[in-house]
Design a protein around this motif. Structure first.
Motif, PDB file in Angstrom:
ATOM      1  N   VAL A 298       2.785  -6.703  -4.619  1.00 17.90           N
ATOM      2  CA  VAL A 298       2.221  -5.695  -3.718  1.00 17.90           C
ATOM      3  C   VAL A 298       1.194  -4.847  -4.459  1.00 17.90           C
ATOM      4  O   VAL A 298       0.069  -4.638  -3.988  1.00 17.90           O
ATOM      5  CB  VAL A 298       3.337  -4.801  -3.141  1.00 17.90           C
ATOM      6  CG1 VAL A 298       2.743  -3.563  -2.466  1.00 17.90           C
ATOM      7  CG2 VAL A 298       4.177  -5.570  -2.141  1.00 17.90           C
ATOM      8  N   GLY A 299       1.566  -4.349  -5.634  1.00 16.25           N
ATOM      9  CA  GLY A 299       0.708  -3.417  -6.354  1.00 16.25           C
ATOM     10  C   GLY A 299      -0.517  -4.043  -6.967  1.00 16.25           C
ATOM     11  O   GLY A 299      -1.568  -3.393  -7.073  1.00 16.25           O
ATOM     12  N   PHE A 300      -0.430  -5.323  -7.372  1.00 20.04           N
ATOM     13  CA  PHE A 300      -1.531  -5.943  -8.103  1.00 20.04           C
ATOM     14  C   PHE A 300      -2.282  -7.014  -7.326  1.00 20.04           C
ATOM     15  O   PHE A 300      -3.344  -7.459  -7.772  1.00 20.04           O
ATOM     16  CB  PHE A 300      -1.016  -6.534  -9.418  1.00 20.04           C
ATOM     17  CG  PHE A 300      -0.533  -5.497 -10.387  1.00 20.04           C
ATOM     18  CD1 PHE A 300      -1.428  -4.712 -11.079  1.00 20.04           C
ATOM     19  CD2 PHE A 300       0.826  -5.278 -10.580  1.00 20.04           C
ATOM     20  CE1 PHE A 300      -0.987  -3.741 -11.963  1.00 20.04           C
ATOM     21  CE2 PHE A 300       1.274  -4.314 -11.459  1.00 20.04           C
ATOM     22  CZ  PHE A 300       0.361  -3.538 -12.150  1.00 20.04           C
ATOM     23  N   ARG A 301      -1.763  -7.416  -6.169  1.00 19.13           N
ATOM     24  CA  ARG A 301      -2.450  -8.465  -5.409  1.00 19.13           C
ATOM     25  C   ARG A 301      -2.800  -8.039  -3.994  1.00 19.13           C
ATOM     26  O   ARG A 301      -3.920  -8.261  -3.541  1.00 19.13           O
ATOM     27  CB  ARG A 301      -1.599  -9.736  -5.374  1.00 19.13           C
ATOM     28  CG  ARG A 301      -1.360 -10.317  -6.760  1.00 19.13           C
ATOM     29  CD  ARG A 301      -0.984 -11.763  -6.678  1.00 19.13           C
ATOM     30  NE  ARG A 301      -0.885 -12.358  -7.998  1.00 19.13           N
ATOM     31  CZ  ARG A 301      -0.930 -13.659  -8.221  1.00 19.13           C
ATOM     32  NH1 ARG A 301      -1.102 -14.486  -7.216  1.00 19.13           N
ATOM     33  NH2 ARG A 301      -0.834 -14.139  -9.442  1.00 19.13           N
ATOM     34  N   LEU A 302      -1.851  -7.457  -3.287  1.00 17.05           N
ATOM     35  CA  LEU A 302      -2.127  -7.096  -1.892  1.00 17.05           C
ATOM     36  C   LEU A 302      -2.859  -5.760  -1.793  1.00 17.05           C
ATOM     37  O   LEU A 302      -3.916  -5.669  -1.145  1.00 17.05           O
ATOM     38  CB  LEU A 302      -0.821  -7.046  -1.096  1.00 17.05           C
ATOM     39  CG  LEU A 302       0.015  -8.330  -1.070  1.00 17.05           C
ATOM     40  CD1 LEU A 302       1.226  -8.159  -0.159  1.00 17.05           C
ATOM     41  CD2 LEU A 302      -0.832  -9.512  -0.615  1.00 17.05           C
ATOM     42  N   ALA A 303      -2.307  -4.728  -2.400  1.00 19.81           N
ATOM     43  CA  ALA A 303      -2.889  -3.389  -2.281  1.00 19.81           C
ATOM     44  C   ALA A 303      -4.340  -3.319  -2.762  1.00 19.81           C
ATOM     45  O   ALA A 303      -5.175  -2.688  -2.093  1.00 19.81           O
ATOM     46  CB  ALA A 303      -2.025  -2.373  -3.018  1.00 19.81           C
ATOM     47  N   PRO A 304      -4.707  -3.937  -3.900  1.00 19.85           N
ATOM     48  CA  PRO A 304      -6.110  -3.824  -4.333  1.00 19.85           C
ATOM     49  C   PRO A 304      -7.106  -4.375  -3.332  1.00 19.85           C
ATOM     50  O   PRO A 304      -8.232  -3.879  -3.232  1.00 19.85           O
ATOM     51  CB  PRO A 304      -6.132  -4.631  -5.639  1.00 19.85           C
ATOM     52  CG  PRO A 304      -4.736  -4.569  -6.152  1.00 19.85           C
ATOM     53  CD  PRO A 304      -3.885  -4.613  -4.922  1.00 19.85           C
ATOM     54  N   ARG A 305      -6.721  -5.384  -2.574  1.00 16.04           N
ATOM     55  CA  ARG A 305      -7.651  -5.961  -1.595  1.00 16.04           C
ATOM     56  C   ARG A 305      -7.855  -5.031  -0.414  1.00 16.04           C
ATOM     57  O   ARG A 305      -8.958  -4.936   0.123  1.00 16.04           O
ATOM     58  CB  ARG A 305      -7.140  -7.335  -1.159  1.00 16.04           C
ATOM     59  CG  ARG A 305      -7.345  -8.387  -2.245  1.00 16.04           C
ATOM     60  CD  ARG A 305      -6.588  -9.668  -2.011  1.00 16.04           C
ATOM     61  NE  ARG A 305      -7.035 -10.713  -2.949  1.00 16.04           N
ATOM     62  CZ  ARG A 305      -6.650 -10.808  -4.209  1.00 16.04           C
ATOM     63  NH1 ARG A 305      -5.784  -9.931  -4.708  1.00 16.04           N
ATOM     64  NH2 ARG A 305      -7.122 -11.766  -4.996  1.00 16.04           N
ATOM     65  N   ILE A 306      -6.809  -4.330  -0.004  1.00 13.37           N
ATOM     66  CA  ILE A 306      -6.979  -3.335   1.063  1.00 13.37           C
ATOM     67  C   ILE A 306      -7.766  -2.144   0.527  1.00 13.37           C
ATOM     68  O   ILE A 306      -8.656  -1.607   1.199  1.00 13.37           O
ATOM     69  CB  ILE A 306      -5.602  -2.891   1.601  1.00 13.37           C
ATOM     70  CG1 ILE A 306      -4.873  -4.078   2.232  1.00 13.37           C
ATOM     71  CG2 ILE A 306      -5.764  -1.768   2.629  1.00 13.37           C
ATOM     72  CD1 ILE A 306      -3.468  -3.768   2.679  1.00 13.37           C
ATOM     73  N   ASN A 307      -7.462  -1.735  -0.690  1.00 14.94           N
ATOM     74  CA  ASN A 307      -8.159  -0.589  -1.295  1.00 14.94           C
ATOM     75  C   ASN A 307      -9.642  -0.864  -1.513  1.00 14.94           C
ATOM     76  O   ASN A 307     -10.468   0.052  -1.457  1.00 14.94           O
ATOM     77  CB  ASN A 307      -7.518  -0.242  -2.641  1.00 14.94           C
ATOM     78  CG  ASN A 307      -6.652   1.000  -2.563  1.00 14.94           C
ATOM     79  OD1 ASN A 307      -6.846   1.849  -1.699  1.00 14.94           O
ATOM     80  ND2 ASN A 307      -5.700   1.098  -3.460  1.00 14.94           N
ATOM     81  N   ALA A 308      -9.965  -2.128  -1.805  1.00 17.64           N
ATOM     82  CA  ALA A 308     -11.344  -2.458  -2.156  1.00 17.64           C
ATOM     83  C   ALA A 308     -12.308  -2.082  -1.047  1.00 17.64           C
ATOM     84  O   ALA A 308     -13.437  -1.645  -1.310  1.00 17.64           O
ATOM     85  CB  ALA A 308     -11.455  -3.940  -2.481  1.00 17.64           C
TER      86      ALA A 308
END
Length: 850
Positions: A298-308
């Protein structure tokens, strides 16, 4: 449709092939110092007994403040949950929202551009839609709107006919903005979790906020607050959004304790089986196996893409991804977010390179600094916070990174433990246009011409308040482990600590005195796989992002920290060690007890446990030989708790005993020989041979921990381990058993030693003084123990082959006729002890409780 138009900014321009990047000096990241907190061994044993957990997991729990059995059980089986009614005043917010739904008023949900803000907006929009509301949303643009609710946004929303504004993940500090909204005819409900203003003023509206409203879990994220509000509204399907709560809680770095722990654990389970098209598409582009999802993915794969999207574009794409029911559209958005995230990484890496070059310049100009202020033209404001974190990780200094555009810069700062970042900005406020934040992170606006002054002011302040030890990074150890522990069983057991994240990091395991072997590059040389050896066991490990370098010499003993996890690969599951740091062993000294100060005096009889060389030893002196009696009144058993650690790495057992607090005594077959192998790998304890401990049982009484490195060879040795109060750790394995047998044969299987010693003496005829001592010590890599030398003289004297003048001292050959060794009473006693010891070591006689 969203309340705001989707105004995409242009893609960030990346450096082309004609743009030269400066080479950055190759400075290795600072290797952190080990922090091994002392822990309560008694409490850990109670957890092992009551909860059925391993000693490793018990160490982790106790070191994290969960020494009480009830608290530990509640942590491992989280069930904490609270009714939304626990928010004081939430009923008024619910009533206001319900009135606008009934009146068909236009409701606008105002969120934020990060993962928490996007997930909170999705949660509230879904709830209001399910209740039949006329609802839209607004997500601010990072560059044009800035963070939170702005006056311009209020004006736009009022002009578009909104009647109710519901904020999520923002606006608890927006006192003036809420007042403007009320003046424009909007009703307002603020739901947020951020800290209120320092002056205590709150917006004049209905508020749903865990800290302000006295909710039992004050650390809910913005999505968690929105989720509770949706529950209070009775929105159909609100429970389905627990997967968004988990995603946002992890991404927003909220403490995973209390109710958050349950919400994230249940949310991750829901996420693993989600039917939401957007999340399924996001997992696909991020190459995440839904069945193996955890806080790391979640923290290193999913969340960064939404944050980007919120960092480089607008965040609305992430929101549409979470709201759409169209699988095709979800796939398109997920692919776009994946491309934007790749762009974000490239932008971030370019800025890191340039920032590192500035660090090198500042060090070259003025020497090592206590802080860094780094600024660059064309740096994207959306990633300077990540860059600041990277520089802090590498150099362990407070860091400010400023993105310059024309005459003004937008900065982000990150701190180190113990340094109040917000306090430092207060001290340098004259150089800043505006700023805000907390002890660990902050943001600011600064004019270009004030950066140099700010840099020096921050450096002066840092040098005044930062202590030298604060500039040394520290790595906290949760448990000390042996190589034999590092299997799939422990990896699965440690998953009981999940979800891991802020406030509950993944367990960091120390393998002391390990050897790292067979390193092989992987991932185009960026990573490394290798083998870890400890206590006779081996395990496979990887090191990520190390550029193919371990940072230590292969096969040199190191204290290495790891994370142990389950690795899923091609349908198989295996344990995997992920290296944290490896550092060469740098032990404290070892204090050796019970060894003679005067070798020759000890060999010739002063203090010899078997009696002086000219004493008579009778055949009946077998059960309790002279000098082996336990002191009167000394405890023989029951005063120490026996801990069976056999088969584990003795180094790990020793480290664990030291970490449990109190003085540690290690007991072995021969202290001088053991010292040679131990002192390069471990220290900070006392070392004694069994014979010295039996001769003086009081040696061990003051020690809280007695660690038996080698097995005892007789009942007297075994009983000596129990004298005193505290713990006795049995720490030997097959290698130590072999060493004990070898030493026992050397000590009591005297035939070969007698022949060699007699021949050496016969060549000389007579020796005295230093020459005598040299002969007694022998020519081997290890000196012959003084007690053994005494036995050799005793047997030869009884056979009338040598004559000892103890006054000189001198030893001379007096007979050369062949004779049977069994004529010596001492030899017969030693031979019997040898046989008894062999049986003792080969049977259950040396096991605890026998």
């Amino acid at each position: 449709m969203p309340e705001a138009a989707l105004l995409r900014s242009e893609p960030v321009e990346l450096p082309g092939p004609d743009v030269a990047l400066r080479a950055v000096p190759d400075r290795l990241p600072q290797r952190p110092a080990l922090d091994i907190p002392t822990y309560d061994l008694t409490a850990a044993l109670a957890l092992e007994r009551e909860l059925g957990v391993s000693h490793v997991l018990a160490q982790v729990l106790v070191r994290r403040g969960l020494s009480d059995v009830g608290a530990a059980r509640a942590f491992l089986e989280p069930r904490e949950g609270h009714d939304p009614g626990a928010f004081a005043g939430i009923d008024r917010a619910v009533a206001l929202i319900e009135r606008h739904i009934r009146d068909r008023g236009r409701i606008v949900v105002h969120g934020d551009y990060d993962v928490d803000g996007v997930c909170a907006t999705a949660t509230m929009v879904r709830a209001l839609r399910a209740l039949g509301a006329d609802v839209g949303w607004y997500l601010p643009d990072r560059l044009t709107d800035g963070y939170g609710l702005s006056l311009d946004t209020v004006k736009r929303l009022a002009a578009r006919g909104a009647s109710l504004l519901v904020t999520v993940d923002c606006a608890i500090t927006a006192v003036d903005e809420v007042a403007a909204a009320r003046a424009a005819g909007l009703d307002v409900v603020v739901s947020d979790h951020h800290a209120p203003r320092s002056d205590g003023r709150l917006p004049d509206c209905e508020i749903v906020h865990p800290a302000v409203c006295g909710y039992p879990c004050p650390d809910l994220c913005g999505t968690g607050v929105a989720y509770k509000l949706a529950q209070a509204l009775g929105a159909p399907g609100a429970e389905d959004d627990i997967e968004l709560v988990a995603l946002a809680t992890v991404a927003d770095l909220m403490p995973l304790a209390g109710e958050n722990r349950r919400l994230v654990r249940e949310g991750l389970r829901a996420l693993s089986r989600t039917s939401r098209p957007g999340l399924r598409a996001l997992m696909k582009v991020a190459k995440v196996d839904p069945s193996a999802i955890d806080t790391g993915t979640v923290g290193f794969r999913l969340a960064p893409r939404i944050n980007a999207a919120g960092r480089l574009r607008r965040a609305d794409a992430g929101l549409e991804l979470l709201l759409t029911g169209d699988a095709g559209r979800a796939g398109e958005i997920a692919s776009e977010l994946d491309r934007v995230n790749a762009e974000r990484r490239a932008v971030e890496q370019r800025i890191v390179w340039e920032a590192e070059a500035q660090v090198a310049d500042q060090v070259a100009d003025g020497g090592e600094r206590f802080s860094y202020v780094l600024a660059g033209e064309g740096w994207h404001p959306g990633v300077v916070g990540i860059v600041a974190s990277r520089i802090v990780e590498r150099h362990h200094r407070p860091v400010v990174v400023v993105a310059l555009e024309e005459d003004v810069g937008s900065g982000s700062a990150r701190s180190i433990s113990g340094f109040d970042l917000l306090g430092s900005l207060h001290a340098c406020a004259e150089h800043l246009e505006r700023y805000g934040g907390h002890r660990a992170a902050a943001g600011m606006t600064i004019r270009r011409d004030r950066i140099d002054g700010f840099r020096e002011a921050l450096e002066r302040h840092a040098r005044e308040v930062i202590l030298p030890e604060m500039l040394v990074a520290r790595e906290r150890v949760d448990a000390i482990v042996s190589g034999c522990d590092l299997g799939l069983e422990l990896a699965e057991e440690l998953e009981k600590l999940e979800p891991c994240g802020m406030g509950n990091p993944r367990s960091r395991l120390l393998v002391p005195g390990a050897r790292l072997r067979d390193p092989r590059p992987m991932g185009d040389g960026r990573h490394l796989r290798f083998v870890v050896g400890s206590g006779g066991a081996s395990a496979r490990a990887v090191a990520f992002g190390c550029d193919g370098q371990l940072g230590v010499d292969v096969e040199v003993p190191v204290d290495a920290t790891f994370r142990l996890e389950r690795n899923f690969w091609n349908g198989a599951v295996e344990p995997r060690l992920v290296l944290g740091h490896a550092r060469p062993c740098a032990p404290d000294p070892i204090v050796v007890l019970g060894e003679p100060d005067d070798y020759l005096a000890a060999a010739l009889g002063d203090g010899e446990s078997d009696g002086p060389p000219n004493a008579t030893v009778r055949d009946g002196d077998l059960d309790v030989p002279p000098g082996l009696e336990v002191a009167p009144g000394a405890a023989r058993s029951g005063d120490r708790t026996m801990l069976d650690c056999r088969g584990q790495s003795p180094l790990a057992v020793l480290h664990d005993a030291i970490a449990a607090g109190g003085e540690v005594l290690a007991v072995c077959a021969d202290a001088p020989r053991r010292l040679t192998g131990l002192r390069a790998r471990i220290g900070g304890f006392a070392l004694v041979s069994y014979c010295a401990l039996v001769r003086d049982p009081g040696l061990g009484e003051r020690f809280a921990h007695v660690v038996a490195l080698d097995p005892p060879t007789c009942a007297a040795d075994r009983d000596a381990l129990a004298i005193g109060r505290g713990f006795t750790h049995l720490a030997w394995g097959e290698a130590e058993l072999r060493f004990a047998k070898q030493m026992h044969e050397l000590e009591y299987g005297l035939r070969a030693s007698l022949v060699a010693f007699y021949r050496s003496l016969k060549l000389r005829g007579r020796v005295a003084g230093e020459e005598l001592e040299h002969l007694l010590r022998g020519d081997g890599p290890h000196p012959r123990p003084a007690r053994l030398a005494g036995r050799l003289i005793k047997v030869l004297a009884e056979l009338e082959l040598v004559s000892l003048d103890r006054d000189l001292p001198a030893l001379a050959i007096v007979g050369a006729a062949p004779t049977a060794l069994e004529r010596s009473p001492a030899y017969r006693v030693y031979a019997q002890r040898y046989e008894d010891g062999q049986r003792f070591l080969s049977s259950a006689n040396h096991l605890p409780g026998s």
